[in-house]
Design an enzyme around this catalytic site. Structure first.
Site, PDB file in Angstrom:
ATOM      1  N   VAL A 168      56.060  11.047  -0.556  1.00 25.03           N
ATOM      2  CA  VAL A 168      57.157  11.646   0.203  1.00 25.03           C
ATOM      3  C   VAL A 168      57.748  12.751  -0.650  1.00 25.03           C
ATOM      4  O   VAL A 168      58.038  12.548  -1.836  1.00 25.03           O
ATOM      5  CB  VAL A 168      58.242  10.611   0.557  1.00 25.03           C
ATOM      6  CG1 VAL A 168      59.359  11.273   1.369  1.00 25.03           C
ATOM      7  CG2 VAL A 168      57.650   9.439   1.330  1.00 25.03           C
ATOM      8  N   CYS A 169      57.912  13.935  -0.059  1.00 23.30           N
ATOM      9  CA  CYS A 169      58.536  15.062  -0.741  1.00 23.30           C
ATOM     10  C   CYS A 169      57.751  15.390  -2.021  1.00 23.30           C
ATOM     11  O   CYS A 169      56.528  15.465  -2.007  1.00 23.30           O
ATOM     12  CB  CYS A 169      60.003  14.733  -1.006  1.00 23.30           C
ATOM     13  SG  CYS A 169      61.036  16.131  -1.488  1.00 23.30           S
ATOM     14  N   THR A 170      58.437  15.566  -3.138  1.00 22.82           N
ATOM     15  CA  THR A 170      57.755  15.918  -4.380  1.00 22.82           C
ATOM     16  C   THR A 170      57.044  14.725  -5.019  1.00 22.82           C
ATOM     17  O   THR A 170      56.453  14.869  -6.096  1.00 22.82           O
ATOM     18  CB  THR A 170      58.739  16.526  -5.394  1.00 22.82           C
ATOM     19  OG1 THR A 170      59.835  15.632  -5.580  1.00 22.82           O
ATOM     20  CG2 THR A 170      59.246  17.871  -4.911  1.00 22.82           C
TER      21      THR A 170
ATOM     22  N   THR B 143      54.513  18.981   0.770  1.00 21.99           N
ATOM     23  CA  THR B 143      55.587  18.530  -0.110  1.00 21.99           C
ATOM     24  C   THR B 143      56.854  19.254   0.329  1.00 21.99           C
ATOM     25  O   THR B 143      56.876  19.897   1.379  1.00 21.99           O
ATOM     26  CB  THR B 143      55.247  18.810  -1.595  1.00 21.99           C
ATOM     27  OG1 THR B 143      56.236  18.192  -2.432  1.00 21.99           O
ATOM     28  CG2 THR B 143      55.203  20.298  -1.893  1.00 21.99           C
TER      29      THR B 143
END
Length: 467
Positions: free
Chosen positions: A335-337, A355
């Site tokens: 999730v995300c970075t 990302t």
């Protein structure tokens, strides 16, 4: 500058996503330098409980309040977090109700997420007013002589100084609404961009025309306590210091609802060591497992963050755990970075992944190809865009682990029906500040990716570390 206190009220069984979603977004909005609010008012955001001790939530992750009711007896503003069926137990807590009553009377504005409105009503603050709550508790709210408003067209209801909302996504919609009132729309939209709140539920919004039919099926599940299962699939969620906890909590909330339907999915929050871990919102949270306890989960989630995540790219314990878990996992999810952590150990080379919108250079440096999508699927690796995208992606993953019907049921249980008050995000026309932020992250990328690439080269050919 005037100092004010915004208190978030927590108690056993709160909805973790409602808390983290509203706390994260309001924290971003109210902290922005240059906003009109900063010219005259500085809010301290504080999480309050009856005692400073570990509080269970409706997920496997526990939290620690920052202050007690006695410490913050007269806050300037108040947010009461909901908790589903556990809120019904909280209605019998006289100390909690007394605090909500006193704090709510003196606060200049008061908000409640989902069933938090029941606590406001029990404290006598909503009598005769218009308010809303989770669909399963509308009758309970009306029993307090509150005028219930359904949320097919808007998750947020305001009557005087009181704002209430319904469901998990309603907490984020409400935070945008309140944030714009306290600052301005542009400032609130910057917060929306930072958590990448551009919701695209994989199967669309909730279909309220089928609500009566759905309610008969869903209501028994609201209070269901899962039976023990002999056969389980372990789903691990990585917790490490300083992470963006919204990244973790979004999917965790989705899978906690799935656990009610399918108890064979066992949810475990893993950290390097036992004990509280500090998160990006200044609140400590407590895992229920260590890396050594669960080296080979069936599914594992890797959340992201900002600088702490960039530093974690070279953290030996985190790298070793990800390599070990990836050897046997059916699904590997970021999730995300969190995608940067997967890329840092060589799992994303040559793959198309996503990302957070401000970190594509890191993926390129680590051999992956960034694509701007809500989520991507590449073999058994799934990646979600920034922060809030984890909820949409998790619903999709439920459909893969079970089926689309189950994913729909989960969406109804948490009432994920996002209605951002200012619409979605226009990625093609980002303003100067976010473009500058992305430029800064791009400039410093080699400081972090060079070491991660060197470590990956050194690790090639070695067996994964068996923690």
């Amino acid at each position: 500058m005037t100092k004010k206190t915004l208190a978030f009220v927590v108690y056993p069984g709160i909805s973790l996503l409602e808390f983290v979603g509203s706390r994260t977004l309001l924290g971003i909005i109210l902290a922005q330098e240059g906003s009109p609010l900063k010219l005259g008012v500085d809010y301290e955001l504080v999480v309050v409980g009856e005692r400073i001790e570990e509080i269970p939530t409706d997920t496997p992750l526990s939290i620690l309040p920052q202050k007690t009711f006695a410490d913050v007896a007269r806050p300037d503003a108040l947010v009461v977090i909901g908790g589903g069926a556990d809120t019904l137990l909280a209605l019998e807590d006289t100390n909690l109700i007394s605090y909500v009553r006193g704090a709510g009377e003196c606060a200049s504005w008061v908000a409640a997420t989902s069933t938090g409105s029941l606590l406001l009503a029990a404290a006598g603050l909503l009598e005769g007013r218009l308010a809303t709550t989770h669909w399963a508790y509308a009758d309970r709210l009306q029993a307090y002589n509150v005028r219930y408003q359904a949320t097919e067209t808007s998750n947020t209801v305001t009557d005087g100084k009181f704002t209430t909302t319904a469901g998990a996504s309603g907490a984020v919609d409400m935070a945008l609404h309140l944030g714009a009132q306290l600052t301005n729309q542009a400032t609130a939209q910057f917060g929306q961009l930072m958590i990448e709140y551009d919701p695209h539920p994989p199967f669309g919004r909730l279909d309220w025309t089928s609500f009566d039919q759905q309610r008969a099926i869903l209501t028994p599940l609201m209070n269901r306590r899962p039976d023990r299962q002999d056969t389980v699939q372990d789903i691990a969620f990585l917790l490490y210091p300083g992470l963006t906890v919204f990244d973790l909590v979004g999917p965790l909330q989705v899978f906690s609802a799935l656990h009610r339907i399918a108890p064979e999915f066992r949810l475990i929050v893993v950290a390097e060591q036992a004990g509280p871990v500090m998160t990006d919102i200044g609140v400590r949270m407590v895992p229920n497992c260590t890396f050594a306890d669960l080296p080979h989960p069936d599914v594992f989630f890797v959340p992201g963050g900002t600088t702490p995540t960039l530093q974690a790219m070279s953290n030996p314990a985190i790298r070793q755990y990800i390599r070990s878990a990836a050897q046997h996992a059916q699904w590997i999810i970021s999730v995300c970075t969190g995608a940067l952590l997967l890329a840092a150990v060589g799992l994303l080379e040559g793959r198309e992944v996503t990302t957070h919108w401000s970190f594509p250079r890191y993926l390129k440096d680590l051999g992956a190809r960034y694509v701007q999508k809500r989520w991507t699927v590449n073999g058994n690796i799934v990646s979600a865009a920034g922060v809030s995208a984890g909820v949409d992606m998790a619903l999709y993953l439920v459909s893969r682990l079970r089926n689309e019907e189950t994913a729909h049921t989960v969406q109804w249980l948490i009432q994920y029906d996002p209605q951002p008050p200012f619409g979605g995000i226009d990625y093609q026309h980002l303003k100067l500040l976010p473009r500058c932020m992305r430029g800064i992250f791009t400039f410093v990328a080699p400081l972090y990716t060079t070491k991660a690439r060197r470590l990956t080269r050194q690790e090639r050919g070695r067996p994964p570390y068996d923690v």
